[in-house]
Design an enzyme around this catalytic site. Structure first.
Site, PDB file in Angstrom:
ATOM      1  N   ASP A  14     -10.180  40.674  -4.178  1.00 24.42           N
ATOM      2  CA  ASP A  14      -9.182  39.763  -4.380  1.00 24.42           C
ATOM      3  C   ASP A  14      -9.011  39.607  -5.853  1.00 24.42           C
ATOM      4  O   ASP A  14      -9.933  39.123  -6.756  1.00 24.42           O
ATOM      5  CB  ASP A  14      -9.302  38.465  -3.661  1.00 24.42           C
ATOM      6  CG  ASP A  14      -8.034  37.553  -3.567  1.00 24.42           C
ATOM      7  OD1 ASP A  14      -6.913  38.189  -3.766  1.00 24.42           O
ATOM      8  OD2 ASP A  14      -8.032  36.543  -3.177  1.00 24.42           O
ATOM      9  N   SER A  59      -4.369  44.416   3.797  1.00 26.19           N
ATOM     10  CA  SER A  59      -4.368  43.615   5.174  1.00 26.19           C
ATOM     11  C   SER A  59      -3.153  43.821   6.156  1.00 26.19           C
ATOM     12  O   SER A  59      -2.238  44.178   5.684  1.00 26.19           O
ATOM     13  CB  SER A  59      -4.901  42.434   5.209  1.00 26.19           C
ATOM     14  OG  SER A  59      -3.585  41.570   4.567  1.00 26.19           O
ATOM     15  N   ASN A  62      -0.718  42.046   4.616  1.00 22.11           N
ATOM     16  CA  ASN A  62      -0.366  41.909   3.350  1.00 22.11           C
ATOM     17  C   ASN A  62       1.273  42.909   3.265  1.00 22.11           C
ATOM     18  O   ASN A  62       1.970  42.713   2.364  1.00 22.11           O
ATOM     19  CB  ASN A  62      -1.107  43.032   2.478  1.00 22.11           C
ATOM     20  CG  ASN A  62      -2.414  42.341   1.858  1.00 22.11           C
ATOM     21  OD1 ASN A  62      -3.485  42.909   1.879  1.00 22.11           O
ATOM     22  ND2 ASN A  62      -2.129  41.132   1.619  1.00 22.11           N
ATOM     23  N   TRP A  63       1.608  43.184   4.551  1.00 24.43           N
ATOM     24  CA  TRP A  63       2.989  43.822   4.677  1.00 24.43           C
ATOM     25  C   TRP A  63       4.137  42.788   4.401  1.00 24.43           C
ATOM     26  O   TRP A  63       5.369  42.893   3.829  1.00 24.43           O
ATOM     27  CB  TRP A  63       3.312  44.186   6.196  1.00 24.43           C
ATOM     28  CG  TRP A  63       2.549  45.580   6.255  1.00 24.43           C
ATOM     29  CD1 TRP A  63       1.700  45.596   7.202  1.00 24.43           C
ATOM     30  CD2 TRP A  63       2.908  46.856   5.973  1.00 24.43           C
ATOM     31  NE1 TRP A  63       1.266  47.011   7.512  1.00 24.43           N
ATOM     32  CE2 TRP A  63       1.685  47.546   6.529  1.00 24.43           C
ATOM     33  CE3 TRP A  63       3.520  47.322   5.114  1.00 24.43           C
ATOM     34  CZ2 TRP A  63       1.594  49.024   6.227  1.00 24.43           C
ATOM     35  CZ3 TRP A  63       3.558  48.831   4.754  1.00 24.43           C
ATOM     36  CH2 TRP A  63       2.570  49.661   5.486  1.00 24.43           C
ATOM     37  N   ARG A  65       4.168  40.927   1.742  1.00 20.98           N
ATOM     38  CA  ARG A  65       4.411  40.497   0.231  1.00 20.98           C
ATOM     39  C   ARG A  65       5.676  41.434  -0.140  1.00 20.98           C
ATOM     40  O   ARG A  65       6.335  42.130   0.691  1.00 20.98           O
ATOM     41  CB  ARG A  65       3.207  41.478  -0.349  1.00 20.98           C
ATOM     42  CG  ARG A  65       1.964  40.845  -0.257  1.00 20.98           C
ATOM     43  CD  ARG A  65       0.947  40.922  -1.057  1.00 20.98           C
ATOM     44  NE  ARG A  65      -0.361  40.593  -1.076  1.00 20.98           N
ATOM     45  CZ  ARG A  65      -1.147  40.399  -1.997  1.00 20.98           C
ATOM     46  NH1 ARG A  65      -1.120  41.099  -2.876  1.00 20.98           N
ATOM     47  NH2 ARG A  65      -2.376  39.658  -1.849  1.00 20.98           N
TER      48      ARG A  65
END
Ligand code: IPE
Ligand code: IPE
Ligand code: MG
Length: 241
Positions: A14, A59, A62-63, A65
């Site tokens: 991260d 992850s 994370n789609w 974003r």
């Protein structure tokens, strides 16, 4: 093998966005620097005797974003796999992948399949790429497999579930490192990490190097893992209450 060296280290990589922002650049700039940090970490694992490295690359959450960031990330993963596969293979690293295939593009799937097939017999360490990975999704997928296999409720136990995880052949992670200071698991290896030691470092992922890994391993070595038991040294034999 030194028993104090974790066999399997997981890393929640991260801080790429923050690293880029500090330089006035878009997140994708940080993600590129993050790839260089992966290469360093893999080399350091080999040097320090860590056999399995699991990296959380993307992850299932994370789609959500910005589309441009997701596109840049997918392009970067594809390009990196293509560029690095020869070197990884020469170094004897076995590449495996954990995640959900169905949401990935056909060309990404092809790259992943190719990397896994080419390196399948390598013995010099394992790089487990968690890409489109979610711990909850993995458990859901395992439950679907249990049902698909027609198991009776009485046959469902921990071993039956473990066997249906994405990478049942890998040992559970001994140590999970999260960079960039956040103290949360963010859906990483929920099942396998039940007794993993956790370490959070303030270092942003693109700055993470062999020294950081070394101090994480030293920290791990100093810990006592209990797995719920009472260590021998703490047991008081006689006396009341
Ligand atoms: C981690 O860095 C990389 C991915 C999640 C793909 P971030 O992009 O989450 O970095 P921060 O948290 O914004 O700094
Ligand atoms: C976790 O980082 C996911 C990856 C490193 C791939 P995030 O940046 O997505 O996690 P949150 O949103 O801070 O929990
Ligand atoms: Mg983040």
């Amino acid at each position: 093998m030194d028993s104090h060296v974790p066999r399997h280290v997981g890393i929640i990589m991260d801080g790429n966005g923050r690293w880029a922002r500090r330089r006035g650049r878009p997140a994708s700039f940080g993600h590129r620097a993050g790839v260089r940090a992966i290469k360093r970490a893999l080399q350091a694992c080999e040097d320090f005797g860590v056999h399995v490295l699991s990296i959380y690359a993307f992850s299932t959450e994370n789609w959500s974003r910005p589309r441009a960031e997701v596109r840049a990330l997918m392009r970067l993963f594809h390009e990196t796999m293509q560029r690095e596969i020869d070197e990884m293979h020469q170094r004897g690293v076995r590449i495996v992948w954990s995640g959900r295939m169905e949401d990935l593009s056909p060309r990404m799937r092809d790259r992943i399949e190719e990397a896994m097939a080419r390196t399948a017999n390598n013995k010099n360490g394992v790089l487990n790429v968690c890409l489109n990975y979610g711990g909850r999704a993995e458990i859901v997928d395992a439950v679907r497999k249990l049902i698909g296999d027609g198991l009776a409720a009485s046959d469902v136990d921990e071993a039956a579930i473990s066997a249906r995880m994405y990478r049942p052949e890998l040992p559970d992670p001994d140590l999970i490192i999260r960079t960039a200071g956040e103290r949360r698991v963010s859906n990483f290896l929920l099942w396998q990490g039940a007794y993993a030691e956790m370490l959070v470092t303030e270092t942003l992922w693109p700055d993470f190097d062999a020294e950081d890994l070394k101090s994480a391993l030293d920290d791990y070595t100093s810990r006592v893992r209990r797995f719920g038991a009472r260590p021998e040294a703490e047991i008081v034999i006689s006396g009341s209450n």
